[in-house]
Design a protein around this motif. Structure first.
Motif, short mmCIF file in Angstrom:
data_model
loop_
_atom_site.label_atom_id
_atom_site.label_comp_id
_atom_site.label_asym_id
_atom_site.label_seq_id
_atom_site.Cartn_x
_atom_site.Cartn_y
_atom_site.Cartn_z
N LEU A 305 12.00 5.44 7.01
CA LEU A 305 11.40 4.12 7.12
C LEU A 305 11.69 3.28 5.88
CD1 LEU A 305 9.51 2.36 8.88
CD2 LEU A 305 7.58 3.40 7.68
N ALA A 306 11.63 3.88 4.70
CA ALA A 306 11.92 3.15 3.47
C ALA A 306 13.36 2.64 3.47
CB ALA A 306 11.68 4.05 2.26
N ASP A 307 14.29 3.48 3.90
CA ASP A 307 15.70 3.08 3.94
C ASP A 307 15.91 1.94 4.93
OD1 ASP A 307 16.33 5.00 2.06
OD2 ASP A 307 16.99 6.49 3.53
N ARG A 308 15.33 2.08 6.12
CA ARG A 308 15.53 1.05 7.15
C ARG A 308 14.83 -0.25 6.77
NH1 ARG A 308 16.68 2.09 12.26
NH2 ARG A 308 17.14 -0.15 12.16
N ALA A 309 13.67 -0.16 6.14
CA ALA A 309 12.97 -1.38 5.71
C ALA A 309 13.79 -2.13 4.68
CB ALA A 309 11.60 -1.03 5.16
N ALA A 310 14.43 -1.40 3.75
CA ALA A 310 15.27 -2.04 2.74
C ALA A 310 16.47 -2.72 3.36
CB ALA A 310 15.72 -1.00 1.71
N GLU A 311 16.89 -2.25 4.52
CA GLU A 311 18.01 -2.86 5.25
C GLU A 311 17.59 -4.07 6.06
OE1 GLU A 311 19.36 0.35 7.63
OE2 GLU A 311 20.23 1.48 5.94
N GLY A 312 16.26 -4.33 6.11
CA GLY A 312 15.77 -5.51 6.82
C GLY A 312 15.12 -5.24 8.16
N LEU A 313 14.86 -3.97 8.47
CA LEU A 313 14.18 -3.66 9.72
C LEU A 313 12.75 -4.22 9.68
CD1 LEU A 313 14.27 -1.94 12.42
CD2 LEU A 313 13.11 -0.16 11.10
N PRO A 314 12.31 -4.98 10.69
CA PRO A 314 10.93 -5.48 10.70
C PRO A 314 9.93 -4.33 10.87
CG PRO A 314 12.32 -6.78 12.16
CD PRO A 314 13.11 -5.56 11.79
N VAL A 315 8.96 -4.26 9.97
CA VAL A 315 7.96 -3.19 10.00
C VAL A 315 6.58 -3.83 9.83
CG1 VAL A 315 7.13 -1.05 8.96
CG2 VAL A 315 9.58 -1.56 8.96
N LEU A 316 5.67 -3.51 10.74
CA LEU A 316 4.30 -4.00 10.69
C LEU A 316 3.36 -2.82 10.55
CD1 LEU A 316 2.04 -6.13 11.06
CD2 LEU A 316 2.31 -5.86 13.54
N GLY A 317 2.53 -2.83 9.50
CA GLY A 317 1.55 -1.77 9.30
C GLY A 317 0.16 -2.34 9.15
N GLU A 318 -0.81 -1.75 9.85
CA GLU A 318 -2.19 -2.20 9.78
C GLU A 318 -3.07 -1.09 9.20
OE1 GLU A 318 -2.67 -5.33 13.49
OE2 GLU A 318 -3.16 -3.22 13.84
N CYS A 319 -3.74 -1.37 8.11
CA CYS A 319 -4.72 -0.49 7.48
C CYS A 319 -4.09 0.86 7.15
CB CYS A 319 -5.96 -0.35 8.35
SG CYS A 319 -7.41 0.22 7.42
N GLY A 320 -4.22 1.88 7.99
CA GLY A 320 -3.54 3.14 7.74
C GLY A 320 -2.05 2.96 7.62
N GLY A 321 -1.50 2.02 8.38
CA GLY A 321 -0.08 1.70 8.25
C GLY A 321 0.26 1.09 6.91
N GLY A 418 2.26 -5.46 5.57
CA GLY A 418 1.15 -4.51 5.65
C GLY A 418 -0.17 -5.21 5.40
N THR A 419 -1.12 -5.05 6.31
CA THR A 419 -2.42 -5.70 6.19
C THR A 419 -3.55 -4.69 6.31
OG1 THR A 419 -2.75 -6.11 8.57
CG2 THR A 419 -1.50 -7.76 7.33
N TYR A 420 -4.68 -4.99 5.70
CA TYR A 420 -5.90 -4.24 5.99
C TYR A 420 -6.47 -4.65 7.34
CZ TYR A 420 -6.93 -1.40 1.87
OH TYR A 420 -6.93 -0.42 0.90
N ALA A 421 -6.20 -5.88 7.76
CA ALA A 421 -6.76 -6.39 9.01
C ALA A 421 -6.06 -5.78 10.22
CB ALA A 421 -6.62 -7.91 9.06
N HIS A 422 -6.87 -5.41 11.22
CA HIS A 422 -6.37 -5.06 12.54
C HIS A 422 -6.50 -6.31 13.41
CE1 HIS A 422 -6.77 -0.60 11.90
NE2 HIS A 422 -7.77 -0.99 11.10
N VAL A 423 -5.47 -6.63 14.18
CA VAL A 423 -5.57 -7.78 15.08
C VAL A 423 -5.35 -7.32 16.51
CG1 VAL A 423 -4.83 -9.45 13.35
CG2 VAL A 423 -3.11 -8.38 14.81
N HIS A 424 -5.83 -8.12 17.44
CA HIS A 424 -5.72 -7.84 18.87
C HIS A 424 -4.54 -8.61 19.44
CE1 HIS A 424 -6.89 -7.74 23.14
NE2 HIS A 424 -7.58 -6.66 22.81
N PRO A 425 -3.87 -8.10 20.48
CA PRO A 425 -2.73 -8.84 21.04
C PRO A 425 -3.08 -10.22 21.59
CG PRO A 425 -3.27 -6.91 22.38
CD PRO A 425 -4.01 -6.76 21.10
N GLU A 426 -4.35 -10.45 21.94
CA GLU A 426 -4.74 -11.79 22.39
C GLU A 426 -4.59 -12.82 21.28
OE1 GLU A 426 -5.50 -13.30 25.14
OE2 GLU A 426 -5.41 -11.58 26.48
N SER A 427 -4.47 -12.38 20.04
CA SER A 427 -4.24 -13.31 18.93
C SER A 427 -2.84 -13.90 18.95
CB SER A 427 -4.44 -12.58 17.59
OG SER A 427 -3.41 -11.61 17.41
N GLY A 428 -1.93 -13.29 19.69
CA GLY A 428 -0.54 -13.72 19.71
C GLY A 428 0.31 -13.06 18.64
#
Length: 437
Positions: A305-321, A418-428
């Motif tokens: 994941l670290a290698d792919r993120a450095a290459e520009g792969l979009p990565v979204l992490g919430e809290c534990g992520g 990476g956020t501490y916030a969890h969001v719902h898909p209804e947020s868009g």
């Protein structure tokens, strides 16, 4: 789809077990029970799913808005005609302001069955329930308390005393007997999950026998159906990898459903030794990385994941992520474990929770989940502190909540957020994420 809300007089009164007994009773009576949960909780729905054999819907007006609430409610309906939705409430019925159980019931137009701890009372159970019934008018809450489910009530004279004391406007809908097997264990962040601490089948069957399923169905109502999903976007020829294991378990069913509507989804289990699969983007939900820190540190997924993120792969992490994407994680026993090292921050677990609330974020700039100036609503509940580098970049200003440092949330590096916030898909937010891939 008809439904009822299982509300409680307070947290810890036994709403989860009452909801499970109700689901089982409806099934035994020949109905098709569909579970749901008021509020942003991830854990109670795992118990619902274990008993009902289907996902439990998250119903939260703050996260979804009233239209989104109805859309999510009806995502659980197949049109069989025998469906009855059981919505477990959160906290006490009126606790939680605009996102309270009473607010959910009012937004959907569902009746409330009140769970009252009857372990040390009879007529007082009726007095308590009547107070909750009449309080709705006092505060203009528009919550209709129609009946009582007596928690930890014996049969015989005890049950009869409760039933006979109820006024005409409150139906007696049964009891959950006192049984140590029905007491679910808990830890930080809430109960143990449904796969870890299931209620014994025989104890649940016994509890269900005392729930008056037919009377409950008579009282159930159906909310009006929403006119449309309201946010149709075309599917994209992209693949999203979603982490799903004991370290990353806090993911709303609707999130994966929405991602599947927009892209192909593959799942992987980093804590079980899976490597990151081929993909165009990664979603790391919340969970318990602190309980699996050694496995994550030793496995291949975080390094890839670290290698792919450095290459520009979009990565979204919430809290534990967010924790897994940081440099290091120090657990409460003092051990420090290397994480992916994508985000310039170190995380330390604490014995007490550091944030618990609904949150609102305003995007400082365009990011994976929002355009500049957009606002996202979510929630946060974590036992960790995140210490970012002084020059770390943040995607969001915190309008309400704590975030990483009380003023900001959303650490950014490369195309990783990476956020501490969890969001719902209804947020868009997840539509925006797929559009970025």
């Amino acid at each position: 789809m008809r439904g009822v809300v299982i509300g409680g007089t307070a947290s810890g009164v036994g709403k989860t077990v009452a909801a499970l007994a109700t689901l089982r009773a409806l099934d035994a009576a020949g109905y098709d029970p569909r579970p749901a949960k008021a509020g942003p909780d991830f854990i109670d729905p795992s118990h619902h799913a274990a008993v009902a054999g289907r996902p439990s819907r998250t119903l939260d007006p703050w996260l979804e808005g009233e239209d989104g609430l109805r859309r999510n409610y009806y995502r659980g309906a197949d049109g069989t005609g025998d469906e009855v939705c059981v919505v477990e409430g959160m906290m006490g019925l009126y606790d939680g302001d605009a996102a309270s159980t009473a607010a959910v019931a009012a937004a959907l137009g569902l009746p409330v069955v009140l769970v009252v701890d009857a372990s040390a009372g009879m007529e007082s159970v009726a007095a308590t329930a009547l107070g909750f019934h009449e309080y709705a008018d006092r505060v203009d809450a528009d919550a209709d308390v129609v009946g009582v489910l007596a928690q930890r009530a014996h049969g015989g004279r005890h049950e009869a005393g409760i039933r006979d004391a109820l006024p005409d406007e409150l139906a007696y809908l049964g009891r959950v007997p006192p049984d140590d097997a029905l007491e679910l264990p808990d830890r930080h962040l809430g109960l143990y999950g449904g796969r870890e601490a299931t209620v014994p089948e025989d104890a649940l069957d016994t509890a269900a026998e005392s729930v008056r399923a037919e009377r409950l169905v008579e009282l159930a109502r159906a909310p009006p159906r929403p006119e449309s999903a309201g946010r149709e976007r075309p599917a994209r020829d992209r693949t999203v990898a979603v982490a799903r294991d004991d370290a990353f378990r806090f993911c709303y069913p609707t999130t994966v459903e929405r991602l599947r509507e927009r892209a192909d989804v593959v799942t992987f289990a980093p804590a079980a030794g899976d490597d990151l699969p081929e993909c165009d983007g990664v979603y790391l939900p919340g969970g318990y990385p602190e309980l699996h820190a050694a496995e994550l540190a030793d496995g291949p997924a975080l390094a890839t994941l670290a290698d792919r993120a450095a290459e520009g792969l979009p990565v979204l992490g919430e809290c534990g992520g967010l924790i897994a994407l940081s440099r290091s994680l120090t657990t409460t026993d003092g051990g420090t474990h290397a994480m992916a090292g994508v985000l310039p921050a170190d995380v330390t677990m604490r014995e007490r929770y550091r944030a618990l609330d609904h949150v609102e974020l305003r995007a400082r700039e365009g990011t994976l989940t929002a355009a500049a100036g957009d606002r996202l609503r979510g929630h946060e509940f974590h036992y960790s502190d995140c210490a970012p580098d002084r020059d770390a970049r943040f995607a969001f200003d915190v309008v309400r909540g704590e975030g990483v440092d009380g003023e900001r949330d959303g650490l950014v590096e490369h195309r990783t957020l990476g956020t501490y916030a969890h969001v719902h898909p209804e947020s868009g937010a997840f539509d925006a994420f797929v559009d970025e891939l």
